[in-house]
Design a protein around this motif. Sequence first.
Motif, mmCIF file in Angstrom:
data_model
loop_
_atom_site.group_PDB
_atom_site.id
_atom_site.type_symbol
_atom_site.label_atom_id
_atom_site.label_comp_id
_atom_site.label_asym_id
_atom_site.label_seq_id
_atom_site.Cartn_x
_atom_site.Cartn_y
_atom_site.Cartn_z
ATOM 1 N N LEU A 92 0.835 -1.197 0.000
ATOM 2 C CA LEU A 92 0.000 0.000 0.000
ATOM 3 C C LEU A 92 0.873 1.250 0.000
ATOM 4 C CD1 LEU A 92 -2.957 1.026 0.230
ATOM 5 C CD2 LEU A 92 -2.604 1.059 2.711
ATOM 6 N N THR A 93 0.585 2.184 -0.921
ATOM 7 C CA THR A 93 1.318 3.449 -0.952
ATOM 8 C C THR A 93 0.495 4.599 -0.383
ATOM 9 O OG1 THR A 93 0.624 3.902 -3.227
ATOM 10 C CG2 THR A 93 2.736 2.766 -2.934
ATOM 11 N N GLU A 94 -0.830 4.575 -0.616
ATOM 12 C CA GLU A 94 -1.692 5.612 -0.044
ATOM 13 C C GLU A 94 -3.154 5.224 -0.192
ATOM 14 O OE1 GLU A 94 -1.730 9.489 -1.875
ATOM 15 O OE2 GLU A 94 -1.859 8.660 -3.882
ATOM 16 N N VAL A 95 -3.980 5.877 0.619
ATOM 17 C CA VAL A 95 -5.433 5.726 0.531
ATOM 18 C C VAL A 95 -6.008 7.127 0.406
ATOM 19 C CG1 VAL A 95 -7.532 4.835 1.596
ATOM 20 C CG2 VAL A 95 -5.351 3.677 2.024
ATOM 21 N N THR A 96 -6.835 7.320 -0.592
ATOM 22 C CA THR A 96 -7.495 8.606 -0.790
ATOM 23 C C THR A 96 -8.996 8.365 -0.938
ATOM 24 O OG1 THR A 96 -7.170 8.501 -3.184
ATOM 25 C CG2 THR A 96 -5.498 9.674 -1.909
ATOM 26 N N ALA A 97 -9.752 9.429 -0.922
ATOM 27 C CA ALA A 97 -11.182 9.359 -1.181
ATOM 28 C C ALA A 97 -11.513 10.400 -2.241
ATOM 29 C CB ALA A 97 -11.980 9.631 0.086
ATOM 30 N N HIS A 98 -12.457 10.064 -3.102
ATOM 31 C CA HIS A 98 -12.898 10.972 -4.166
ATOM 32 C C HIS A 98 -14.400 11.185 -4.050
ATOM 33 C CE1 HIS A 98 -9.372 9.406 -6.869
ATOM 34 N NE2 HIS A 98 -8.953 10.109 -5.834
ATOM 35 N N LYS A 99 -14.809 12.389 -4.388
ATOM 36 C CA LYS A 99 -16.232 12.731 -4.436
ATOM 37 C C LYS A 99 -16.491 13.436 -5.761
ATOM 38 C CE LYS A 99 -17.814 16.281 -1.951
ATOM 39 N NZ LYS A 99 -18.423 17.108 -0.875
ATOM 40 N N LEU A 100 -17.471 12.934 -6.498
ATOM 41 C CA LEU A 100 -17.893 13.572 -7.750
ATOM 42 C C LEU A 100 -19.298 14.116 -7.560
ATOM 43 C CD1 LEU A 100 -16.644 10.951 -10.365
ATOM 44 C CD2 LEU A 100 -15.659 13.200 -9.901
ATOM 45 N N LEU A 101 -19.508 15.351 -8.026
ATOM 46 C CA LEU A 101 -20.801 16.028 -7.935
ATOM 47 C C LEU A 101 -21.406 16.176 -9.326
ATOM 48 C CD1 LEU A 101 -19.806 18.849 -5.410
ATOM 49 C CD2 LEU A 101 -20.933 16.663 -4.925
ATOM 50 N N PRO A 102 -22.693 16.521 -9.418
ATOM 51 C CA PRO A 102 -23.317 16.679 -10.737
ATOM 52 C C PRO A 102 -22.507 17.585 -11.658
ATOM 53 C CG PRO A 102 -25.000 16.700 -9.052
ATOM 54 C CD PRO A 102 -23.671 16.704 -8.333
ATOM 55 N N GLY A 103 -22.333 17.104 -12.897
ATOM 56 C CA GLY A 103 -21.571 17.827 -13.905
ATOM 57 C C GLY A 103 -20.115 17.404 -13.978
ATOM 58 N N GLN A 104 -19.631 16.754 -12.952
ATOM 59 C CA GLN A 104 -18.230 16.326 -12.953
ATOM 60 C C GLN A 104 -18.081 14.977 -13.655
ATOM 61 O OE1 GLN A 104 -17.242 16.712 -8.708
ATOM 62 N NE2 GLN A 104 -16.150 18.608 -9.199
ATOM 63 N N THR A 105 -16.930 14.782 -14.292
ATOM 64 C CA THR A 105 -16.632 13.562 -15.042
ATOM 65 C C THR A 105 -15.141 13.292 -14.961
ATOM 66 O OG1 THR A 105 -17.003 12.479 -17.175
ATOM 67 C CG2 THR A 105 -16.232 14.739 -17.259
ATOM 68 N N ILE A 106 -14.760 12.076 -15.288
ATOM 69 C CA ILE A 106 -13.338 11.733 -15.399
ATOM 70 C C ILE A 106 -13.157 11.154 -16.794
ATOM 71 C CG2 ILE A 106 -11.429 10.351 -14.513
ATOM 72 C CD1 ILE A 106 -12.830 10.380 -11.777
ATOM 73 N N ARG A 107 -12.398 11.857 -17.642
ATOM 74 C CA ARG A 107 -12.217 11.428 -19.028
ATOM 75 C C ARG A 107 -11.236 10.251 -19.133
ATOM 76 N NH1 ARG A 107 -13.024 16.689 -18.907
ATOM 77 N NH2 ARG A 107 -10.890 17.425 -18.954
ATOM 78 N N ILE A 108 -11.131 9.687 -20.303
ATOM 79 C CA ILE A 108 -10.303 8.499 -20.530
ATOM 80 C C ILE A 108 -8.845 8.760 -20.148
ATOM 81 C CG2 ILE A 108 -9.453 6.840 -22.240
ATOM 82 C CD1 ILE A 108 -11.971 7.379 -23.862
ATOM 83 N N HIS A 109 -8.314 7.829 -19.358
ATOM 84 C CA HIS A 109 -6.910 7.884 -18.926
ATOM 85 C C HIS A 109 -6.497 6.476 -18.510
ATOM 86 C CE1 HIS A 109 -9.144 8.004 -15.193
ATOM 87 N NE2 HIS A 109 -8.034 7.711 -14.533
ATOM 88 N N ASN A 110 -5.204 6.291 -18.195
ATOM 89 C CA ASN A 110 -4.764 4.946 -17.816
ATOM 90 C C ASN A 110 -4.023 4.891 -16.481
ATOM 91 O OD1 ASN A 110 -2.209 5.918 -18.413
ATOM 92 N ND2 ASN A 110 -2.020 4.777 -20.325
#
Length: 193
Positions: A92-110
Amino acid sequence: MTTTFICNARREPFPHATSRSPLPSDLCGALLDWFEGDAPWKLRIASFYEQWEMHLDAAALPPHVQSIVSDEVATNLCSGLLLPIGARLPRLTEVTAHKLLPGQTIRIHNDHLDDGETHRILVQLNRGWSDKQGGLLMLFGSATATDVRRIVRPLHGSSFAFEISPRSFHAVSTIASGERYTLVYSFKDVGQA
């Protein structure tokens, strides 16, 4: 706190695995309550996404959810989700949390960086999420948007693990309504040749 869960591992379009409930439901519920309440989110804007984030460190977490970053939880997730897709000695290197709200997106990546992390595990924490809310995790066979190979729903308590490589293309569709929460465990496989 070891949880037994069933993993569904696949090799295409890149090595990945899914599971329905890798973490105890009471812990997921407590964490989601904190995320929706007074968790210290910070907006981050990058070239391919805009999302709210926070680094999860045991010292900064409320006592009743500190176990989410414990060695025991990380080891259990590795055994159940990463070893079946070929990881050998993930650390394990790290633990994070993400929150997305209306209108937000994550485009194609790798997620691939030379000498970076080699695997990720995403755990979804979303109350009663439905497809019409968006936020679907899409897996691609290439960097082309029409090359969708699999769609993974962000169901509460479910997980998605994957090997990070130049071909691990993925994205999250635009949020139409609600708040989409994800725990992100990042690993480096120290056993890789």
